[in-house]
Motif scaffolding. Sequence first.
Motif, PDB file in Angstrom:
ATOM      1  N   CYS A  48       0.807  -1.218   0.000  1.00  0.00           N
ATOM      2  CA  CYS A  48       0.000   0.000   0.000  1.00  0.00           C
ATOM      3  C   CYS A  48       0.844   1.273   0.000  1.00  0.00           C
ATOM      4  CB  CYS A  48      -0.920   0.015   1.222  1.00  0.00           C
ATOM      5  SG  CYS A  48      -2.052  -1.389   1.320  1.00  0.00           S
ATOM      6  N   GLN A  49       2.160   1.141  -0.116  1.00  0.00           N
ATOM      7  CA  GLN A  49       3.025   2.306   0.088  1.00  0.00           C
ATOM      8  C   GLN A  49       2.949   3.342  -1.020  1.00  0.00           C
ATOM      9  OE1 GLN A  49       7.376   1.423  -0.352  1.00  0.00           O
ATOM     10  NE2 GLN A  49       6.676  -0.657  -0.797  1.00  0.00           N
ATOM     11  N   TYR A  50       2.466   2.946  -2.209  1.00  0.00           N
ATOM     12  CA  TYR A  50       2.453   3.883  -3.333  1.00  0.00           C
ATOM     13  C   TYR A  50       1.093   4.494  -3.614  1.00  0.00           C
ATOM     14  CZ  TYR A  50       6.830   1.399  -4.157  1.00  0.00           C
ATOM     15  OH  TYR A  50       8.069   0.834  -4.002  1.00  0.00           O
ATOM     16  N   GLY A  51       0.055   4.114  -2.865  1.00  0.00           N
ATOM     17  CA  GLY A  51      -1.286   4.506  -3.236  1.00  0.00           C
ATOM     18  C   GLY A  51      -1.753   3.666  -4.409  1.00  0.00           C
ATOM     19  N   VAL A  52      -2.895   4.028  -4.997  1.00  0.00           N
ATOM     20  CA  VAL A  52      -3.447   3.190  -6.059  1.00  0.00           C
ATOM     21  C   VAL A  52      -4.265   4.035  -7.034  1.00  0.00           C
ATOM     22  CG1 VAL A  52      -5.562   2.637  -4.776  1.00  0.00           C
ATOM     23  CG2 VAL A  52      -4.707   1.033  -6.497  1.00  0.00           C
ATOM     24  N   ASP A  53      -4.304   3.588  -8.291  1.00  0.00           N
ATOM     25  CA  ASP A  53      -5.153   4.234  -9.288  1.00  0.00           C
ATOM     26  C   ASP A  53      -6.619   4.004  -8.919  1.00  0.00           C
ATOM     27  OD1 ASP A  53      -2.886   4.891 -10.777  1.00  0.00           O
ATOM     28  OD2 ASP A  53      -2.998   3.057 -11.975  1.00  0.00           O
ATOM     29  N   VAL A  54      -7.426   5.049  -9.118  1.00  0.00           N
ATOM     30  CA  VAL A  54      -8.850   4.942  -8.808  1.00  0.00           C
ATOM     31  C   VAL A  54      -9.645   5.706  -9.861  1.00  0.00           C
ATOM     32  CG1 VAL A  54      -8.615   6.854  -7.159  1.00  0.00           C
ATOM     33  CG2 VAL A  54     -10.620   5.374  -7.037  1.00  0.00           C
ATOM     34  N   ASP A  55     -10.708   5.084 -10.354  1.00  0.00           N
ATOM     35  CA  ASP A  55     -11.476   5.680 -11.443  1.00  0.00           C
ATOM     36  C   ASP A  55     -12.445   6.747 -10.937  1.00  0.00           C
ATOM     37  OD1 ASP A  55     -14.362   4.455 -11.179  1.00  0.00           O
ATOM     38  OD2 ASP A  55     -13.028   2.732 -10.955  1.00  0.00           O
ATOM     39  N   ALA A  56     -12.923   7.574 -11.876  1.00  0.00           N
ATOM     40  CA  ALA A  56     -13.776   8.710 -11.539  1.00  0.00           C
ATOM     41  C   ALA A  56     -15.065   8.281 -10.851  1.00  0.00           C
ATOM     42  CB  ALA A  56     -14.092   9.514 -12.796  1.00  0.00           C
TER      43      ALA A  56
END
Length: 204
Positions: A48-56
Motif C-alpha cells: 500500500c506504500q504507493y497509493g493506487v489508481d482509482v477511477d472517476a
Amino acid sequence: MPRVIRALSRPYACRWGVPTVERVDTGIFVRTYFAYCMKCEYCHDSCCQYGVDVDAENVARVEAHGARLERYTGVARDRWWAGEWITDAEFPGGRQTRTRVEGGACVFTSRTARGCMLHSYALENGIDYHELKPMVSVLFPVTFDGGLLHPSTEIVDRSLQCINDGPTLYAGVRSEIDWYFGSALVVELDALERGALAGPVAAK
C-alpha cells in the motif's frame, strides 16, 4: 520464466463497462504470492506504500460517504486524492486519479490496525467493498492494461514482499475476477489454467 500471452475466445467487459479483457498472460496461473493478506505477519502492508489508481466513478462513490468516512478514517476528504487526473478509457468514467500517499503509505491504509480502511468501513457498514475499494486494489496482484490481464508490476520486478509464498495469482483473485468480469471469463480462465499447469510453462 518466459512470458506467454493467450488470446481469449472473446472480449469480456467489466460489469461497469470498462475495462475489457481479451488476452491473458499465463504468468497469473504459475506465479505465486501470500494471498491471505490479513494473516500476513511480515509485510506490514508494504503493497500500500504507493497509493493506487482509482477511477472517476469510484471517487464519486467514496465521496458520497464523505463525512462518515472522514470520521471513520480520521483523514479529511481534501487529503484523499493526489489531485491530478489522467484521461484513461480503460477506467470507468473515462479518467483516473490516485489515492494520496502520506507517511509512506496510502491515506486509506490503517495506521492503528491492518489493511485498507475503505474495505473495513464497507464491511462494518454492510456495504459491498467493491463499491468503495479501488478495482486495481481488489484485483492486485493481477491487473489489466490494453485488454491484457496480467501480473502486476510488483510481481514482475519481484518487489512484492510476499512473492513465492502461497497460491497462484489467479487462485488468489479468482473470485474477484468473477465479480468484475463474470463467470464466463472464469470458466475460460480455468481451462487455460489447466493447460498452463500441464504444459512446459509450469515445468520451469
